[in-house]
Each structure stands twice: as structure tokens, then as C-alpha cells.
Design a protein around this motif. Structure first.
Motif, mmCIF file in Angstrom:
data_model
loop_
_atom_site.group_PDB
_atom_site.id
_atom_site.type_symbol
_atom_site.label_atom_id
_atom_site.label_comp_id
_atom_site.label_asym_id
_atom_site.label_seq_id
_atom_site.Cartn_x
_atom_site.Cartn_y
_atom_site.Cartn_z
ATOM 1 N N GLY A 35 0.839 -1.190 0.000
ATOM 2 C CA GLY A 35 0.000 0.000 0.000
ATOM 3 C C GLY A 35 0.877 1.244 0.000
ATOM 4 N N LEU A 36 0.481 2.256 0.751
ATOM 5 C CA LEU A 36 1.245 3.503 0.792
ATOM 6 C C LEU A 36 2.492 3.408 1.655
ATOM 7 C CD1 LEU A 36 -1.488 6.288 0.868
ATOM 8 C CD2 LEU A 36 -0.422 5.141 -1.078
ATOM 9 N N PHE A 63 -10.898 4.053 -0.745
ATOM 10 C CA PHE A 63 -9.441 4.113 -0.827
ATOM 11 C C PHE A 63 -8.784 3.517 0.421
ATOM 12 C CE2 PHE A 63 -5.399 6.576 -0.349
ATOM 13 C CZ PHE A 63 -4.724 5.949 -1.384
ATOM 14 N N ALA A 64 -9.359 3.740 1.577
ATOM 15 C CA ALA A 64 -8.904 3.122 2.831
ATOM 16 C C ALA A 64 -7.434 3.382 3.120
ATOM 17 C CB ALA A 64 -9.180 1.611 2.804
ATOM 18 N N GLY A 65 -6.978 4.599 2.831
ATOM 19 C CA GLY A 65 -5.583 4.927 3.097
ATOM 20 C C GLY A 65 -4.603 4.123 2.281
ATOM 21 N N GLY A 113 -10.952 -7.076 -1.906
ATOM 22 C CA GLY A 113 -11.456 -7.668 -3.135
ATOM 23 C C GLY A 113 -11.780 -6.608 -4.170
ATOM 24 N N ARG A 114 -12.083 -7.069 -5.370
ATOM 25 C CA ARG A 114 -12.315 -6.157 -6.482
ATOM 26 C C ARG A 114 -13.411 -5.144 -6.187
ATOM 27 N NH1 ARG A 114 -9.458 -4.249 -10.316
ATOM 28 N NH2 ARG A 114 -10.193 -2.398 -9.264
ATOM 29 N N ALA A 115 -14.484 -5.597 -5.539
ATOM 30 C CA ALA A 115 -15.622 -4.703 -5.300
ATOM 31 C C ALA A 115 -15.305 -3.642 -4.262
ATOM 32 C CB ALA A 115 -16.835 -5.508 -4.851
ATOM 33 N N GLY A 116 -14.255 -3.838 -3.474
ATOM 34 C CA GLY A 116 -13.943 -2.883 -2.424
ATOM 35 C C GLY A 116 -12.829 -1.929 -2.761
ATOM 36 N N ARG A 117 -12.436 -1.864 -4.026
ATOM 37 C CA ARG A 117 -11.331 -0.988 -4.419
ATOM 38 C C ARG A 117 -11.842 0.383 -4.867
ATOM 39 N NH1 ARG A 117 -6.626 -4.798 -7.124
ATOM 40 N NH2 ARG A 117 -6.676 -6.368 -5.468
#
Length: 387
Positions: free
Chosen positions: A120-121, A204-206, A213-217
Motif C-alpha cells: 500500500g502507501l 481508498f482506505a488509506g 477484493g475487487r468490489a472494495g477498491r
């Protein structure tokens, strides 16, 4: 034009590990770096016919040919292949996904071996120099110590330029196409708005959205970022010719906020197709790489590197700097500045502004004069190598 190079496969190589980590320009270290790449053509016995393709922001290693099941060839198939400017009957062409990418090369979506989770970041910020060092490591594994040429458009041109300055003895020719040595405030502003679109997406969730999963991106934010960017890649003339003010699937406007004009439908399609093949974090990282790029910040360094190249065996790097008259994202003024600084430092530079209607994306199209110019420059480099 020939039928191209046919079926190809993407390969992978680990180029840095615990014993030989990659130390980034920021000082951060990566102890496992894998690179996705493709090669086309055959490497000469002396290794001197290699041409490296540096891709742009949304590109990847698949520059030419077809993967199994593909309906379309690689993103630069019109210029790579037998009888084409990057003639694979003569040249060994290499294209690799960039560090920080999302198509097989280590990036923010890769697993951090220290935590077992995607970076991630927490992935370190990058510079163009870091992208180059990763690709140099790949070439060492492939047995290439000196390139006949490095070529790229946009971010790809930045890589070719940085490579030639940092390692002038390794690059016979640098083809810098539709690129810039320093983004304008306007360019930085476009990228800033695109990044905000991604980071303000509720999903985005930081940057830690991979396990959702794909649906949560953050697809809505990434699609909007792509729509913003894509507007800047086209010229006003090309948009007028493609769309004008035509209504989508109707004779008269519907006078609402749904998609009504053809250009709206086109941008929506571009955004949706982009999220199916790209990663939001990679978009953040690559646009920031471009923002900070400034290889001419120290003119003395540029002068020393060009002089060192001219004094070395092979005579350093020759440059072909190209712009397109309809490109307002990286206008001809950007290219002219590159050419002027390099000439002032004593480099051999050919500069041309080419006519094409496609805006910044012109470097991706089979523009005849563009192809002739690239082919002619590579012919001269090959002839010089043969002497």
C-alpha cells in the motif's frame, strides 16, 4: 507494414534481493524486486543491438505482439516488429514494467515480505532514477552492458533522458518523445486533482484496499482520475473530429445529468476500462514520480555527464528529441528546452517538431513522418556501431 511479431509471453526476473538490495534515491531499501518484461528479436553476439523501450504512465511490459486470448496487440505494436522502426529483425528490443508498477513488477500492490501484507502507501516514494536502476539490473541479467538506444514517450522519455545522463557510456542514443524535463505548474495541477479523486474515494482506505477484493477498491476515484488525465492527452482538434457535440444514442439532448454527449460516453468508457487493468496506488506513485522529475536542476552535473560520455569509448549519447504540434500537455516548448540544455552541455542533439492531430497521445500512433524519423535515427546509430 508486416504482420508483426505474433505471440509473446511476459517473463519475470528477480533483480534485487537480500544480498544485493536496491537502495532508492530517497535512501529507502527494497530487498526483493521482481521485474516483468518482454523481449522481441535476438541479442547480437556482442550484445550491441539492444533497444530498451521505456513505457509511459499507464503502459506496461507488453509493448508488442499478442498474448494468448488477446484481441489487441501490445500498446506500441505499430512501431515494434519486423520491418517497423524498432525492427526486430535487426534489434533486440526489451520492454519492462516500471518499479512501482502493477503489471508484474514490484510495487505498492506487492507483498511486503516483512509483514506478509501488500505494501500500500508504505511502499517508498520513487524517483525516475530508481526506475532506471531497476531496468539496468534487468539488462545485466540479460547480458546487455550497453544499449544501442533507449526510447520512450512521456514518462518513458523521462526515463531515457535520466538513463543517458546518469550512465552516458551505456546509452548510444536516447529518443525522448513527447516528454518534459520539468513539469509545469499546470501539469502538476492536473495530476494533483487526479490524485485527490483517488484518495477521496470512500473505498481508498488509506491505500490498504487490496484485501477488500475487487468490489472494495477505489474504482470510482481511479476512473475519474483517468477521465481527467485522458482529456489532457487529446488535442481539441482530435476531440472535435471524434465527437463534436454529437448526442449519444439520441436525436435530441435529454436535458439531464446522465451521459448525453458522445464525448461523455467515451470518457466514461476510458475510466471503466482503466480500472480493470490498473492500480490506484500505482497511479499515485507514478504521477508523483513525474512531478518531482528535474534532471537539469544542476547544470554542472549535466555538463560533467555529457563530457564524460563524449570522452568515453563510444562517444556518449546522441539524442533525438521529438514533440508534436498538437500536444498541449507536453508542448514543443518542453522538448525545445530539453534540446537546448543538452546542446548547451555539448551533446549531439537532433530536435524536431512533428505534425500530428492526436495531441499528447500522438507518440502512440503510426504517424508516417514520426516513424521515418525514429527509423532514420536508429539506422544512424546502427551504422555508427558497425564502423
Amino acid at each position: 507494414m508486416s504482420d508483426g511479431i505474433g505471440r509473446v509471453e511476459t517473463q519475470r526476473a528477480v533483480v534485487f534481493d537480500d544480498d544485493r538490495p536496491l537502495v532508492l534515491e530517497s535512501g529507502a531499501r527494497l530487498t526483493h524486486v521482481e521485474v516483468a518484461y518482454e523481449t522481441y528479436g535476438t541479442l547480437a553476439e556482442d550484445g550491441g543491438n539492444a533497444v530498451f523501450v521505456c513505457h509511459a504512465l499507464s503502459g506496461d511490459a507488453h509493448a508488442a505482439g499478442y498474448h494468448d486470448g488477446d484481441r489487441r496487440p501490445g500498446w506500441w505494436d505499430n512501431i515494434v516488429g519486423p520491418g517497423r522502426p524498432l525492427d526486430t529483425d535487426r534489434f533486440f528490443v526489451v520492454c519492462a514494467n516500471v518499479l512501482g508498477g502493477c503489471k508484474g513488477t514490484t510495487g505498492p500492490g506487492s507483498t511486503d515480505l516483512a509483514t506478509g501484507r501488500p505494501y500500500g502507501l508504505r511502499f517508498p516514494l520513487l524517483a525516475v532514477r530508481d526506475l532506471v536502476e531497476t531496468h539496468r539490473a534487468l539488462l545485466r541479467q540479460l547480458g546487455v552492458s550497453r544499449l544501442l538506444a533507449a526510447i520512450g514517450g512521456s514518462l518513458g522519455g523521462m526515463q531515457a533522458l535520466q538513463w543517458s545522463l546518469d550512465h552516458p557510456g551505456e546509452v548510444g542514443g536516447a529518443l525522448v518523445v513527447a516528454s518534459s524535463a520539468r513539469l509545469s505548474a499546470q501539469n502538476i495541477a492536473f495530476s494533483a486533482v487526479a490524485r485527490e479523486a483517488i484518495m477521496r474515494d470512500p473505498d481508498f482506505a488509506g491505500g490498504d484496499y487490496y484485501e477488500a477484493g475487487r468490489a472494495g477498491r477505489p474504482d470510482r476515484g481511479l476512473a475519474l482520475a483517468r477521465m481527467i488525465g485522458h482529456i489532457t492527452y487529446l488535442s481539441e482538434e482530435s476531440m472535435r473530429q471524434k465527437f463534436g457535440r454529437r448526442i449519444q444514442d439520441a436525436v435530441e439532448p435529454r436535458f439531464g445529468f446522465d451521459v448525453d454527449f458522445e464525448v461523455e460516453s467515451y470518457l466514461a468508457h476510458q475510466g471503466q476500462s482503466f480500472v480493470e487493468r490498473f492500480d490506484a496506488n500505482t497511479y499515485l506513485y507514478m504521477t508523483r514520480v513525474m512531478d518531482y522529475f528535474d534532471p537539469f536542476a544542476d547544470p554542472a552535473y549535466v555538463g560533467r555527464q555529457v563530457a564524460a560520455g563524449r570522452a568515453a569509448e563510444g562517444g556518449g549519447t546522441s539524442y533525438l528529441v521529438l514533440s508534436f504540434d498538437s500536444d498541449w500537455r507536453f508542448s514543443t516548448e518542453h522538448a525545445r528546452e530539453i534540446a537546448d540544455v543538452l546542446r548547451g552541455a555539448g551533446a549531439r542533439v537532433t530536435f524536431r517538431e512533428l505534425s500530428a492531430p492526436h495531441g499528447h497521445d500522438s507518440f502512440l500512433f503510426p504517424v508516417p513522418e514520426y516513424h521515418r524519423t525514429v527509423a532514420g535515427f536508429l539506422d544512424r546509430l546502427a551504422a555508427a556501431r558497425a564502423r
